[in-house]
Motif scaffolding. Structure first.
Motif, mmCIF file in Angstrom:
data_model
loop_
_atom_site.group_PDB
_atom_site.id
_atom_site.type_symbol
_atom_site.label_atom_id
_atom_site.label_comp_id
_atom_site.label_asym_id
_atom_site.label_seq_id
_atom_site.Cartn_x
_atom_site.Cartn_y
_atom_site.Cartn_z
ATOM 1 N N GLU A 113 49.006 32.211 46.422
ATOM 2 C CA GLU A 113 49.590 33.767 45.646
ATOM 3 C C GLU A 113 50.305 33.357 46.997
ATOM 4 O O GLU A 113 52.045 34.330 47.220
ATOM 5 C CB GLU A 113 48.774 34.167 45.519
ATOM 6 C CG GLU A 113 48.045 34.211 44.342
ATOM 7 C CD GLU A 113 46.725 33.978 44.108
ATOM 8 O OE1 GLU A 113 46.829 33.251 45.394
ATOM 9 O OE2 GLU A 113 46.142 33.435 43.686
ATOM 10 N N GLY A 114 50.862 32.659 48.662
ATOM 11 C CA GLY A 114 51.167 32.737 49.393
ATOM 12 C C GLY A 114 50.656 34.545 50.024
ATOM 13 O O GLY A 114 51.769 34.157 51.636
ATOM 14 N N TYR A 115 49.675 34.757 49.750
ATOM 15 C CA TYR A 115 49.260 35.893 50.875
ATOM 16 C C TYR A 115 47.584 35.656 50.408
ATOM 17 O O TYR A 115 47.067 35.250 49.585
ATOM 18 C CB TYR A 115 50.107 37.073 50.211
ATOM 19 C CG TYR A 115 49.677 37.381 48.985
ATOM 20 C CD1 TYR A 115 47.837 38.656 48.315
ATOM 21 C CD2 TYR A 115 49.521 37.693 47.729
ATOM 22 C CE1 TYR A 115 47.819 38.933 47.197
ATOM 23 C CE2 TYR A 115 49.163 37.727 45.974
ATOM 24 C CZ TYR A 115 48.073 38.578 46.584
ATOM 25 O OH TYR A 115 48.164 38.852 45.030
ATOM 26 N N ILE A 116 46.719 36.629 51.229
ATOM 27 C CA ILE A 116 45.728 36.599 51.294
ATOM 28 C C ILE A 116 45.682 37.780 51.941
ATOM 29 O O ILE A 116 46.233 38.576 52.243
ATOM 30 C CB ILE A 116 44.875 35.250 52.531
ATOM 31 C CG1 ILE A 116 45.697 35.972 54.016
ATOM 32 C CG2 ILE A 116 45.343 34.130 51.400
ATOM 33 C CD1 ILE A 116 44.144 34.955 54.944
ATOM 34 N N ILE A 117 44.185 38.340 50.915
ATOM 35 C CA ILE A 117 43.445 40.023 51.963
ATOM 36 C C ILE A 117 42.056 39.991 51.581
ATOM 37 O O ILE A 117 41.607 38.778 51.457
ATOM 38 C CB ILE A 117 42.982 40.938 50.338
ATOM 39 C CG1 ILE A 117 45.085 40.562 49.711
ATOM 40 C CG2 ILE A 117 43.005 42.384 50.125
ATOM 41 C CD1 ILE A 117 45.249 41.637 48.672
ATOM 42 N N LEU A 118 42.099 39.925 53.037
ATOM 43 C CA LEU A 118 41.038 39.919 53.649
ATOM 44 C C LEU A 118 40.440 41.755 54.536
ATOM 45 O O LEU A 118 40.630 42.348 54.635
ATOM 46 C CB LEU A 118 40.809 39.340 54.947
ATOM 47 C CG LEU A 118 41.917 37.993 55.299
ATOM 48 C CD1 LEU A 118 41.842 37.218 56.158
ATOM 49 C CD2 LEU A 118 40.615 37.004 54.133
ATOM 50 N N GLN A 119 39.239 41.658 54.800
ATOM 51 C CA GLN A 119 38.749 43.201 55.458
ATOM 52 C C GLN A 119 38.674 42.643 56.394
ATOM 53 O O GLN A 119 38.216 41.481 57.162
ATOM 54 C CB GLN A 119 37.821 43.490 55.029
ATOM 55 C CG GLN A 119 36.799 43.798 53.290
ATOM 56 C CD GLN A 119 37.463 44.605 52.989
ATOM 57 O OE1 GLN A 119 37.605 46.026 53.848
ATOM 58 N NE2 GLN A 119 37.613 44.888 51.902
#
Length: 156
Positions: free
Chosen positions: A21-27
């Motif tokens: 996706e070209g991005y990551i989502i993290l907490q």
């Protein structure tokens, strides 16, 4: 094994490379827990190593449902990197931002390690001594000229 900031940076870059996706989502709290550190250490890494100059955009939302989104900015082909970089430079360019931009050019394989070292050496400020006082303005102008030269197709 390097310091904590280095390990966090390596980890984030590794998972960014693995995503399509070209991005990551993290907490933030989960990431801090994984590295057994305080969330402010995560903030430090994001603020210093995941900057726009280095090719990243970080979106952050704090609070209970908060998250971090790290986006790897692509430079594209056909001189698009020049336009992006020129916008990032603006009218003035500090030594730190200049080094970040050169590192980005190196990461994108637009310049060789030797060329990166030359550019950093010339624009470091050590060679910019004398009575002239607006080094950030001069550095921005010189960096824009370097980018223009790099984007030329007729270079051998």
């Amino acid at each position: 094994m390097g310091n904590l900031a280095d390990r966090i940076e390596e980890y984030l870059k590794r998972i960014l490379e693995q995503t399509s996706e070209g991005y990551i989502i993290l907490q933030r709290s989960e990431l801090a827990g994984e590295f057994d550190c305080v969330p402010s250490q995560i903030n430090y890494v994001l603020d210093t190593r995941f900057t726009v100059e280095r090719g990243y955009l970080v979106e952050s939302r704090r609070g209970g449902g908060g998250y971090l989104r790290i986006i790897r900015l692509g430079l594209g082909l056909e001189g698009q990197y020049q336009q992006v970089m020129r916008q990032l430079i603006g009218d003035q360019l500090t030594r730190e931002r200049c080094n970040g931009l050169v590192d980005r050019l190196l990461d994108e394989q637009i310049v060789t390690p030797r060329e990166a070292a030359l550019i950093k050496g010339i624009l470091s400020g050590g060679s910019l001594s004398g009575e002239f006082r607006d080094w950030d303005l001069l550095r921005a102008h010189l960096m824009k000229n370097i980018l223009t030269t790099l984007s030329r197709d007729d270079l051998v």
